[in-house]
Design a protein around this motif. Sequence first.
Motif, PDB file in Angstrom:
ATOM      1  N   ILE A 145     -23.983  -9.250 -27.093  1.00  0.00           N
ATOM      2  CA  ILE A 145     -23.694  -9.025 -25.677  1.00  0.00           C
ATOM      3  C   ILE A 145     -24.963  -8.562 -24.980  1.00  0.00           C
ATOM      4  CG2 ILE A 145     -22.343  -7.689 -24.011  1.00  0.00           C
ATOM      5  CD1 ILE A 145     -20.211  -7.382 -26.171  1.00  0.00           C
ATOM      6  N   THR A 146     -25.306  -9.247 -23.902  1.00  0.00           N
ATOM      7  CA  THR A 146     -26.435  -8.842 -23.075  1.00  0.00           C
ATOM      8  C   THR A 146     -25.884  -8.258 -21.796  1.00  0.00           C
ATOM      9  OG1 THR A 146     -27.809 -10.612 -23.996  1.00  0.00           O
ATOM     10  CG2 THR A 146     -28.556  -9.584 -21.944  1.00  0.00           C
ATOM     11  N   SER A 147     -26.183  -6.986 -21.561  1.00  0.00           N
ATOM     12  CA  SER A 147     -25.548  -6.294 -20.442  1.00  0.00           C
ATOM     13  C   SER A 147     -26.374  -6.331 -19.171  1.00  0.00           C
ATOM     14  CB  SER A 147     -25.274  -4.823 -20.812  1.00  0.00           C
ATOM     15  OG  SER A 147     -26.491  -4.133 -21.065  1.00  0.00           O
ATOM     16  N   ALA A 148     -27.520  -7.030 -19.201  1.00  0.00           N
ATOM     17  CA  ALA A 148     -28.359  -7.082 -18.007  1.00  0.00           C
ATOM     18  C   ALA A 148     -27.567  -7.673 -16.849  1.00  0.00           C
ATOM     19  CB  ALA A 148     -29.608  -7.909 -18.271  1.00  0.00           C
ATOM     20  N   PRO A 149     -27.592  -7.041 -15.684  1.00  0.00           N
ATOM     21  CA  PRO A 149     -26.835  -7.562 -14.544  1.00  0.00           C
ATOM     22  C   PRO A 149     -27.395  -8.880 -14.054  1.00  0.00           C
ATOM     23  CG  PRO A 149     -28.277  -5.783 -13.848  1.00  0.00           C
ATOM     24  CD  PRO A 149     -28.337  -5.838 -15.342  1.00  0.00           C
ATOM     25  N   LEU A 150     -26.524  -9.713 -13.523  1.00  0.00           N
ATOM     26  CA  LEU A 150     -26.921 -11.011 -12.996  1.00  0.00           C
ATOM     27  C   LEU A 150     -27.174 -10.905 -11.499  1.00  0.00           C
ATOM     28  CD1 LEU A 150     -27.158 -14.068 -13.738  1.00  0.00           C
ATOM     29  CD2 LEU A 150     -24.812 -14.273 -12.941  1.00  0.00           C
ATOM     30  N   ASP A 151     -28.322 -11.394 -11.058  1.00  0.00           N
ATOM     31  CA  ASP A 151     -28.677 -11.359  -9.652  1.00  0.00           C
ATOM     32  C   ASP A 151     -28.332 -12.704  -9.026  1.00  0.00           C
ATOM     33  OD1 ASP A 151     -29.701 -11.046  -7.157  1.00  0.00           O
ATOM     34  OD2 ASP A 151     -31.793 -10.839  -7.777  1.00  0.00           O
ATOM     35  N   ASN A 152     -27.159 -12.768  -8.366  1.00  0.00           N
ATOM     36  CA  ASN A 152     -26.720 -14.034  -7.783  1.00  0.00           C
ATOM     37  C   ASN A 152     -27.635 -14.514  -6.664  1.00  0.00           C
ATOM     38  OD1 ASN A 152     -24.503 -14.572  -9.391  1.00  0.00           O
ATOM     39  ND2 ASN A 152     -23.148 -13.287  -8.182  1.00  0.00           N
ATOM     40  N   SER A 153     -28.319 -13.560  -6.019  1.00  0.00           N
ATOM     41  CA  SER A 153     -29.197 -13.958  -4.924  1.00  0.00           C
ATOM     42  C   SER A 153     -30.372 -14.791  -5.414  1.00  0.00           C
ATOM     43  CB  SER A 153     -29.719 -12.709  -4.201  1.00  0.00           C
ATOM     44  OG  SER A 153     -30.556 -11.937  -5.053  1.00  0.00           O
ATOM     45  N   ALA A 154     -30.669 -14.713  -6.738  1.00  0.00           N
ATOM     46  CA  ALA A 154     -31.792 -15.456  -7.292  1.00  0.00           C
ATOM     47  C   ALA A 154     -31.373 -16.807  -7.866  1.00  0.00           C
ATOM     48  CB  ALA A 154     -32.485 -14.629  -8.382  1.00  0.00           C
ATOM     49  N   ILE A 179     -16.885  -8.422 -38.879  1.00  0.00           N
ATOM     50  CA  ILE A 179     -17.223  -8.809 -37.512  1.00  0.00           C
ATOM     51  C   ILE A 179     -18.064  -7.688 -36.913  1.00  0.00           C
ATOM     52  CG2 ILE A 179     -16.368  -9.251 -35.185  1.00  0.00           C
ATOM     53  CD1 ILE A 179     -13.938 -10.545 -36.360  1.00  0.00           C
ATOM     54  N   SER A 180     -19.268  -8.013 -36.504  1.00  0.00           N
ATOM     55  CA  SER A 180     -20.150  -7.010 -35.916  1.00  0.00           C
ATOM     56  C   SER A 180     -20.372  -7.317 -34.444  1.00  0.00           C
ATOM     57  CB  SER A 180     -21.496  -6.960 -36.654  1.00  0.00           C
ATOM     58  OG  SER A 180     -22.129  -8.223 -36.645  1.00  0.00           O
ATOM     59  N   VAL A 181     -20.543  -6.270 -33.657  1.00  0.00           N
ATOM     60  CA  VAL A 181     -20.753  -6.392 -32.218  1.00  0.00           C
ATOM     61  C   VAL A 181     -22.050  -5.672 -31.851  1.00  0.00           C
ATOM     62  CG1 VAL A 181     -19.852  -5.843 -29.927  1.00  0.00           C
ATOM     63  CG2 VAL A 181     -18.276  -6.508 -31.769  1.00  0.00           C
ATOM     64  N   TYR A 182     -22.933  -6.390 -31.151  1.00  0.00           N
ATOM     65  CA  TYR A 182     -24.196  -5.822 -30.706  1.00  0.00           C
ATOM     66  C   TYR A 182     -24.276  -5.894 -29.185  1.00  0.00           C
ATOM     67  CZ  TYR A 182     -26.055  -5.821 -35.484  1.00  0.00           C
ATOM     68  OH  TYR A 182     -26.276  -5.583 -36.823  1.00  0.00           O
ATOM     69  N   ILE A 183     -24.658  -4.792 -28.572  1.00  0.00           N
ATOM     70  CA  ILE A 183     -24.910  -4.758 -27.133  1.00  0.00           C
ATOM     71  C   ILE A 183     -26.395  -4.484 -26.929  1.00  0.00           C
ATOM     72  CG2 ILE A 183     -24.419  -3.612 -24.943  1.00  0.00           C
ATOM     73  CD1 ILE A 183     -21.677  -2.919 -26.000  1.00  0.00           C
TER      74      ILE A 183
END
Length: 244
Positions: free
Chosen positions: A146-155, A36-40
């Motif tokens: 895993i994509t760590s980019a923050p989510l902009d709820n205002s958009a 099992i591999s994990v990528y960020i």
Amino acid sequence: MNIKNTSHKIISIITALLLLFSLSIPILSFAETSNISVYIDNKRVSFQANPYMENDRVMVPMRKIFEELGAAVTWDDDTQSVSAVKGQTTAILAIGLNIMYINGEPNTLDNPPNLVYDTTFVPLRAISEALGCIVEWENDKNRVNITSAPLDNSATVFYQTYTTVPDFGACVGISPVSVLENGTIYNYSKTGLETGAQEKYRLVMTSNGFTVLEKENYYIYTKDSLTVLAGYMGDIFRIVILPL
């Protein structure tokens, strides 16, 4: 919100739960699931103790994954609990308890944190999404992305008929191939969807206050008086909005 005071209150609640249920902290013996591999963000994470699968959920070493996701970690030995802080988000978990507190709000976990020998393991998807990440599982590769980019709820763009339901097409950059006249059913072509589109929409929905129930090929989202079904039906990805 005073995060510090909230954290102290949650630790007190955890202590009370441990006493109330006379919880014995489990030390598990298990056969590790290999490979099992994990990528960020496309970078592989190296663990000293191998991730493993439990109840179809990937479990990973706690401190390593939190730190890789940019969270500051504090361990409370008395309650066997951990606090992880990233930006405005505080997540608190305890070994053996299937509840994770996110900014003071309880969230049920499919698997509780487990102590395996000297390493605490936590459910990867739950803690990653709690910190605002997008999680995708590649079954043929036994790989977690895993994509760590923050989510902009205002958009976030919402459906015109239901202004609290995020627009799936706007989230993933695709237009519907058909829409029911009353705006409750939206059909999208599966061939036009990017990899991880369903998981991206799940994160958008949960970040906008929807609770989620996962089924085999679709998710059920609920919030206030609305239920939203989202999933694949053959070559179609369908959104169905059901007012209660």
